[in-house]
Design an enzyme around this catalytic site. Structure first.
Site, mmCIF file in Angstrom:
data_model
loop_
_atom_site.group_PDB
_atom_site.id
_atom_site.type_symbol
_atom_site.label_atom_id
_atom_site.label_comp_id
_atom_site.label_asym_id
_atom_site.label_seq_id
_atom_site.Cartn_x
_atom_site.Cartn_y
_atom_site.Cartn_z
ATOM 1 C CG ASN A 43 23.228 -1.493 -39.167
ATOM 2 O OD1 ASN A 43 21.708 -0.951 -39.599
ATOM 3 N ND2 ASN A 43 23.657 -1.869 -38.394
ATOM 4 C CE1 TYR A 85 18.958 8.423 -37.713
ATOM 5 C CE2 TYR A 85 16.518 9.204 -37.710
ATOM 6 C CZ TYR A 85 17.608 8.432 -37.845
ATOM 7 O OH TYR A 85 17.851 7.427 -38.102
ATOM 8 C CG ASP A 101 35.362 5.495 -34.423
ATOM 9 O OD1 ASP A 101 33.829 6.174 -34.701
ATOM 10 O OD2 ASP A 101 34.942 5.703 -33.419
ATOM 11 C CB THR A 138 17.508 -1.036 -32.622
ATOM 12 O OG1 THR A 138 17.434 0.237 -31.870
ATOM 13 C CG2 THR A 138 16.433 -1.691 -32.723
ATOM 14 C CE LYS A 159 20.054 7.001 -40.400
ATOM 15 N NZ LYS A 159 20.460 5.825 -40.917
ATOM 16 C CB SER A 173 17.504 6.699 -45.429
ATOM 17 O OG SER A 173 17.498 7.485 -44.673
#
Ligand code: NAP
Length: 299
Positions: free
Chosen positions: A81, A146, A53, A181, A150, A132
């Site tokens: 990832n 976010y 985690d 996804t 990245k 990224s």
């Protein structure tokens, strides 16, 4: 060289899962890092599971990295990832949520990487692939945190790339555009609860309904199986990468025409920005007299 040993985080879903499936199908060995061991899909049962985690403590993450190393005695490809998108306008996102986002997408990846760097350096080969996003270069609202996580990952990876060149270890930024996804549903789930919304930014809600639809209309939808095939080819020097002499200074692996096009426009905008303000940025150097004072330590 075969079989390679991969360590892939976020291996139970989306791009990570597709990559693990692909690497296993090509005969490589994979350590599949997931936070919930019960969620390991049947299709990757041949992988060695590793519980990880990224919101655990630094020492727990480092321990997991060392445990991964013990499984096959080496890691050839580390794929950072795992990640998710925190959704919310800057004014409205909560401190704890921002820290959680950075812990998963940035600090956790660093801890895991650090635990493996001595091994990478001594084996003098390998890849570190940091997932990224096009958002790391060209970010939009309401995903500021976010985008920022990245962008931070990208900046760190650029320096890491240079640090590791003498050791024949290649650190790269993987920069996907839109690939269906669980990413969007988890971004949707991370939205700030209505109770915290100020109502000052009414555009947020429509985005989740319009984005995937817009991408479909524009035919700008990535196929994750093709994306992971390109990543595999990059590492194995096969397929699309077999004939390419990739400049060792290249640090970005762009995946998807939407990503490539957006990055191009962003670079053009940055160039216009720099060119359009040249008179300003050329005006801030020390003049001769100040430079002499500076040289004498009097500035
Ligand atoms: N799909 C896209 O359009 C897209 C575009 C650009 C970049 N990316 C990047 O690609 C990477 C993979 O995303 P995806 O599209 O495959 O999304 P996904 O299907 O939602 O998969 C994300 C994975 O990250 C894991 N994860 C999240 N938080 C974690 C934590 N604290 N510790 C450990 N694992 C954690 C998830 O585990 P659980 O299942 O347990 O939640 C899941 O396995 C991400 O870094 C994402 O930012 C995706």
């Amino acid at each position: 060289m075969s079989p390679r040993v991969w360590l892939v985080t976020g291996a139970n879903s989306g791009l990570g899962l597709a990559l693990v499936e692909h690497a296993l199908a090509q005969g490589d060995q994979v350590i599949a890092a997931i936070r919930n061991p019960a969620s390991i899909p049947d299709s990757i049962k041949a992988a060695k599971p590793l519980t990880l985690d990224l919101n655990a403590s630094d020492s727990d993450i480092q321990r997991a990295g060392k445990a991964a190393l013990d499984i096959y005695g080496r890691i050839d490809v580390l794929v950072n990832n795992a990640g998710y998108c925190l959704t919310g306008y800057v004014e409205e996102v909560q401190d704890a949520d921002i820290k959680h986002e950075f812990q998963t997408n940035f600090f956790g990846a660093i801890s895991l990487t650090q635990s493996l760097l001595p091994a990478f350096r001594s084996q003098r080969s390998g890849y570190i692939l940091n997932l990224s996003s096009v958002a790391g270069i060209d970010g939009h609202p309401p995903f500021a945190m976010y985008n920022a996580s990245k962008a931070a990952l990208e900046a760190m990876t650029e320096a890491l790339h240079t640090e590791l060149l003498p050791f024949n270890v290649t650190a790269l930024i993987i920069e996907p555009g839109y690939f269906p996804t669980n990413f969007w549903s988890s971004a949707d789930a991370s939205r700030i609860p209505p109770a915290r919304l100020t109502g000052a930014y009414p555009e947020t809600d429509s985005l989740f309904n319009t984005m995937p639809k817009k991408k479909l209309e524009e035919k700008q939808v990535g196929d994750r199986r093709k994306a992971v095939a390109r990543i595999f080819e990059l590492v194995s020097g096969t397929g699309h990468y077999a004939q390419q002499s990739v400049n060792t200074k290249f640090v970005r692996v762009v995946l998807g025409p939407d990503a490539g096009t957006r990055i191009r426009s962003k670079l053009k905008l940055i160039l216009e920005n720099v060119d359009g303000t040249e008179e300003v940025w050329r005006s801030t150097n020390m003049d001769e007299e100040t430079l002499e004072k500076y040289a004498r330590g009097e500035y």
